[in-house]
Design a protein around this motif. Sequence first.
Motif, PDB file in Angstrom:
ATOM      1  N   ILE A   2       3.235   7.970   1.838  1.00  0.00           N
ATOM      2  CA  ILE A   2       2.646   6.831   2.547  1.00  0.00           C
ATOM      3  C   ILE A   2       1.479   6.231   1.767  1.00  0.00           C
ATOM      4  CG2 ILE A   2       1.021   8.121   3.996  1.00  0.00           C
ATOM      5  CD1 ILE A   2       2.140   6.158   6.273  1.00  0.00           C
ATOM      6  N   SER A  21       3.809   1.278   0.441  1.00  0.00           N
ATOM      7  CA  SER A  21       5.085   1.968   0.671  1.00  0.00           C
ATOM      8  C   SER A  21       6.042   1.044   1.400  1.00  0.00           C
ATOM      9  CB  SER A  21       4.887   3.225   1.520  1.00  0.00           C
ATOM     10  OG  SER A  21       4.085   4.158   0.854  1.00  0.00           O
ATOM     11  N   LEU A  30       9.715   5.300   3.448  1.00  0.00           N
ATOM     12  CA  LEU A  30       9.290   6.083   4.605  1.00  0.00           C
ATOM     13  C   LEU A  30      10.476   6.528   5.444  1.00  0.00           C
ATOM     14  CD1 LEU A  30       6.159   3.987   5.635  1.00  0.00           C
ATOM     15  CD2 LEU A  30       6.273   5.985   4.134  1.00  0.00           C
ATOM     16  N   ALA A  86      -3.895   4.821   5.388  1.00  0.00           N
ATOM     17  CA  ALA A  86      -2.839   5.611   4.747  1.00  0.00           C
ATOM     18  C   ALA A  86      -3.329   7.027   4.454  1.00  0.00           C
ATOM     19  CB  ALA A  86      -2.364   4.926   3.467  1.00  0.00           C
ATOM     20  N   GLU A 109      -1.898  10.522   5.891  1.00  0.00           N
ATOM     21  CA  GLU A 109      -1.530  11.600   4.966  1.00  0.00           C
ATOM     22  C   GLU A 109      -2.136  12.931   5.409  1.00  0.00           C
ATOM     23  OE1 GLU A 109      -1.978  12.782   0.230  1.00  0.00           O
ATOM     24  OE2 GLU A 109      -2.840  10.910   0.961  1.00  0.00           O
TER      25      GLU A 109
END
Length: 192
Positions: A50, A54, A59, A174, A178
């Motif tokens: 991600i 992306s 994804l 992001a 993560e």
Amino acid sequence: AGALLATLAIGSFVSAPTAASLANKYGARFVARMGMGLEVIGIVGLGATISPTSSAWQLSLWLVIYGMGVGYASAQLTGLILADVPVRQSGQASGTQSTARQIGAAMGTAVLGTVLFVSLNSQTAAQVEQVGVPPAQAQEIAAIVEESAGTVIPSLDQPPGSAEVQSAAAQAFADAVEVTAYVAGGFVFLGL
């Protein structure tokens, strides 16, 4: 977002019909472990992939893998849990198992939600400061991003914001996802 999440269901639809035949051949415990392993791979892969750039295709690959894991594991867990329970106690055991699953889902959502929002706030403040925003203003932006669950990020390029602030907040979002994915993957791995 809905179309992207539908790929998770596609993974479950693909794996669920083969779960019974695999369980008959290799055992339910093997299939449940394989499913949870696929869940870990999907979650960690999503976290590693991600970024603000992306694509949905990147994804969706990880969501399909995660969905396949859910399809394999979910189909076997109830049977595994109830395998050694006497028939006369199966209703009670099934209710206990269902309650434990619901409590786990609620607690997991609360823990992961907390991880996401704490990470989002701290990551946003740090990233926005790196583009030259004073710490107090960076904290205000972080609070707004957190309160909106990130939905305000696309408008942060409008004055008094800037493209740099928007980019920093998008990267922070992001990064927070993560971190949350890694924590979720760790919990599933622990369950495995």
